[in-house]
Design a protein around this motif. Structure first.
Motif, PDB file in Angstrom:
ATOM      1  N   LEU A 151     -14.855  10.279  18.138  1.00 54.21           N
ATOM      2  CA  LEU A 151     -15.432   9.645  16.585  1.00 54.21           C
ATOM      3  C   LEU A 151     -16.787   8.857  16.703  1.00 54.21           C
ATOM      4  N   ILE A 152     -17.057   8.256  17.822  1.00 52.29           N
ATOM      5  CA  ILE A 152     -18.497   7.658  17.890  1.00 52.29           C
ATOM      6  C   ILE A 152     -19.570   8.832  17.552  1.00 52.29           C
ATOM      7  N   ARG A 153     -19.539   9.912  18.320  1.00 54.13           N
ATOM      8  CA  ARG A 153     -20.244  11.018  18.395  1.00 54.13           C
ATOM      9  C   ARG A 153     -20.390  11.602  16.879  1.00 54.13           C
ATOM     10  N   ILE A 154     -19.015  11.751  16.370  1.00 56.25           N
ATOM     11  CA  ILE A 154     -19.298  12.196  14.885  1.00 56.25           C
ATOM     12  C   ILE A 154     -20.120  11.270  13.924  1.00 56.25           C
ATOM     13  N   LEU A 155     -19.883   9.938  14.085  1.00 53.29           N
ATOM     14  CA  LEU A 155     -20.653   8.867  13.269  1.00 53.29           C
ATOM     15  C   LEU A 155     -21.934   8.774  13.582  1.00 53.29           C
TER      16      LEU A 155
ATOM     17  N   VAL B 215     -10.175  18.465   5.905  1.00 49.39           N
ATOM     18  CA  VAL B 215      -9.142  19.318   5.279  1.00 49.39           C
ATOM     19  C   VAL B 215      -7.833  19.229   5.683  1.00 49.39           C
ATOM     20  N   THR B 216      -7.784  19.171   6.808  1.00 46.93           N
ATOM     21  CA  THR B 216      -6.263  19.084   7.668  1.00 46.93           C
ATOM     22  C   THR B 216      -5.569  17.794   7.225  1.00 46.93           C
ATOM     23  N   TYR B 217      -6.429  16.737   7.267  1.00 49.00           N
ATOM     24  CA  TYR B 217      -5.917  15.331   6.929  1.00 49.00           C
ATOM     25  C   TYR B 217      -5.390  15.228   5.499  1.00 49.00           C
ATOM     26  N   LYS B 218      -5.994  16.162   4.572  1.00 52.11           N
ATOM     27  CA  LYS B 218      -5.453  16.054   3.333  1.00 52.11           C
ATOM     28  C   LYS B 218      -3.988  16.945   3.030  1.00 52.11           C
ATOM     29  N   SER B 219      -3.495  17.315   4.063  1.00 51.65           N
ATOM     30  CA  SER B 219      -2.337  17.994   4.065  1.00 51.65           C
ATOM     31  C   SER B 219      -1.212  17.110   3.255  1.00 51.65           C
ATOM     32  N   PRO B 220      -0.670  17.710   2.173  1.00 45.25           N
ATOM     33  CA  PRO B 220       0.526  16.756   1.603  1.00 45.25           C
ATOM     34  C   PRO B 220       1.556  16.469   2.573  1.00 45.25           C
TER      35      PRO B 220
ATOM     36  N   LYS C 198       0.933  -1.121  -0.007  1.00 42.77           N
ATOM     37  CA  LYS C 198      -0.032  -0.053  -0.149  1.00 42.77           C
ATOM     38  C   LYS C 198       0.855   1.352   0.131  1.00 42.77           C
ATOM     39  N   ILE C 199       1.892   1.258   0.821  1.00 44.64           N
ATOM     40  CA  ILE C 199       2.908   2.468   0.847  1.00 44.64           C
ATOM     41  C   ILE C 199       3.408   2.616  -0.340  1.00 44.64           C
ATOM     42  N   HIS C 200       3.962   1.645  -1.183  1.00 50.38           N
ATOM     43  CA  HIS C 200       4.656   1.745  -2.433  1.00 50.38           C
ATOM     44  C   HIS C 200       3.550   2.237  -3.492  1.00 50.38           C
ATOM     45  N   ARG C 201       2.232   1.957  -3.355  1.00 48.88           N
ATOM     46  CA  ARG C 201       1.325   2.620  -4.233  1.00 48.88           C
ATOM     47  C   ARG C 201       0.909   3.797  -4.159  1.00 48.88           C
ATOM     48  N   LYS C 202       0.122   4.077  -2.838  1.00 48.17           N
ATOM     49  CA  LYS C 202      -0.239   5.255  -2.519  1.00 48.17           C
ATOM     50  C   LYS C 202      -0.076   5.534  -0.881  1.00 48.17           C
ATOM     51  N   PRO C 203       0.868   5.851  -0.295  1.00 50.42           N
ATOM     52  CA  PRO C 203       1.009   5.998   1.102  1.00 50.42           C
ATOM     53  C   PRO C 203       0.105   6.883   1.939  1.00 50.42           C
ATOM     54  N   LEU C 204      -0.770   6.483   3.040  1.00 49.52           N
ATOM     55  CA  LEU C 204      -1.406   7.260   3.759  1.00 49.52           C
ATOM     56  C   LEU C 204      -0.829   7.131   5.138  1.00 49.52           C
ATOM     57  N   PRO C 205      -1.251   8.110   5.945  1.00 55.19           N
ATOM     58  CA  PRO C 205      -0.717   8.125   7.378  1.00 55.19           C
ATOM     59  C   PRO C 205      -1.221   6.793   8.066  1.00 55.19           C
TER      60      PRO C 205
ATOM     61  N   GLU D  86      -5.138   9.209  14.306  1.00 52.69           N
ATOM     62  CA  GLU D  86      -5.312   9.459  12.846  1.00 52.69           C
ATOM     63  C   GLU D  86      -6.815   9.143  12.490  1.00 52.69           C
ATOM     64  N   ARG D  87      -7.473   8.285  12.869  1.00 51.78           N
ATOM     65  CA  ARG D  87      -8.736   8.118  12.480  1.00 51.78           C
ATOM     66  C   ARG D  87      -9.468   9.231  12.937  1.00 51.78           C
ATOM     67  N   TYR D  88      -9.381   9.696  14.155  1.00 47.39           N
ATOM     68  CA  TYR D  88     -10.363  10.834  14.745  1.00 47.39           C
ATOM     69  C   TYR D  88      -9.952  12.114  13.959  1.00 47.39           C
ATOM     70  N   VAL D  89      -8.486  12.439  13.288  1.00 45.49           N
ATOM     71  CA  VAL D  89      -8.366  13.593  12.795  1.00 45.49           C
ATOM     72  C   VAL D  89      -9.026  13.366  11.202  1.00 45.49           C
TER      73      VAL D  89
END
Length: 301
Positions: free
Chosen positions: A206-210, A112-117, A33-40, A103-106
């Protein structure tokens, strides 16, 4: 072999059989996955898988100790080393589980912040700091084990006159015990209590948001629920009893009688990590389904 040693050996074997293939699958899927498209989340999962594999690599030493009825029949230098290598990955797991929860909470609360490069750089930096920080902390229990080593050796020699078999790291001088209990309390607070509180905050939020947002798909909500349950199982069943024994030991200035039973539960952390890998990684779920189909194809109808 005593009943306690048999229970230890059984749990070690179960942990190895369940944890090792799942940790290898998680490691390979994260690398891909990191080799294809890394995510935090992939960076944190990779480090959690490495931590689990690190633990499982040294687990056979504990299997040998349990098979010998908790008598240390291996070179003495491996005793302290195996203890450090045994607990090192377990406390690291609590930190990486905390990083995953944050990370899941953010990701959900601040998309928007999560999509920071720069998020990959930050995630990698957090993992490097985590490894370095805990490596520094791991020196202290190792150092405490060698305080007044001459006196400890004398105690061991006196016990050997009675022809009693010796276990690993069970004879401590008063100075060693004081230092060791202080270090264990610090580890329990820094690497269990604080991470646990952070995880609770992140997942409750996170539960409250969902609940408030109906746009999330049912499958995603189920995966988040599985992630939360898996994390809570690790902290409640694996980490809590052992760290509670360390806090009680510091208060009473002695190692509790139930310390070893709590120690045994500590090893199940790797099994519960498999739930987290399954809930987060799509490749992991696919690999498990393929493996299950292959297994059932060879079974007689």
């Amino acid at each position: 072999m005593s009943e306690e040693s048999t229970a230890f050996l059984a749990i070690y074997i179960i942990t190895f059989l369940i944890g090792f293939p799942n940790a290898v699958l998680a490691f390979c899927s994260c690398i891909r996955k990191i080799h294809r498209k890394p995510l935090p989340i992939d960076i944190f999962m990779l480090n959690l898988a490495v931590s689990d594999l690190f633990f499982l690599t040294f687990l056979p030493l504990k299997m040998k100790e349990a098979a010998d009825d908790m008598v240390w029949n291996m070179p003495h230098i491996l005793c302290h080393f195996s203890d450090i290598m045994f607990f090192f990955p377990l406390y690291l797991s609590s930190l990486f589980l905390t990083a995953i929860s944050a990370e899941r909470y953010v990701c959900v609360a601040f998309p928007v912040t999560y999509k920071s490069p720069k998020r990959i750089i930050y995630s990698t930096l957090i993992c490097v700091v985590t490894w370095v920080m805990f490596s520094a902390f791991a020196i202290f229990p190792y150092k405490a084990s060698f305080l007044d080593s001459d006196e400890a050796d004398n105690n061991t020699n006196l016990l050997s006159l009675d022809a009693k078999p010796q276990g690993c790291c069970i004879n401590h001088t008063a100075k060693q015990l004081t230092e060791l209990l202080s270090v264990q309390l610090s580890l329990a607070v820094v690497f269990f209590l604080l991470p646990f509180l952070i995880c609770c905050f992140c997942y409750i939020s996170l539960i409250r948001i969902l609940i408030k947002c109906p746009l999330f798909k049912r499958q995603r909500k189920l995966r988040v629920t599985g992630l939360i349950v898996g994390t809570l199982l690790v902290f409640a069943i694996s980490f809590a009893p052992y760290n509670a024994s360390q806090i009680v030991g510091f208060i009473k200035h002695e190692i509790p009688n139930w310390h070893m039973k709590a120690f045994m539960l500590n090893t199940l952390n790797v099994c519960f990590d498999s739930i987290i890998f399954f809930c987060i990684s799509k490749d992991m779920r696919r690999a498990i389904k393929v493996s299950a189909k292959a297994l059932f194809s060879f079974m007689p109808i």
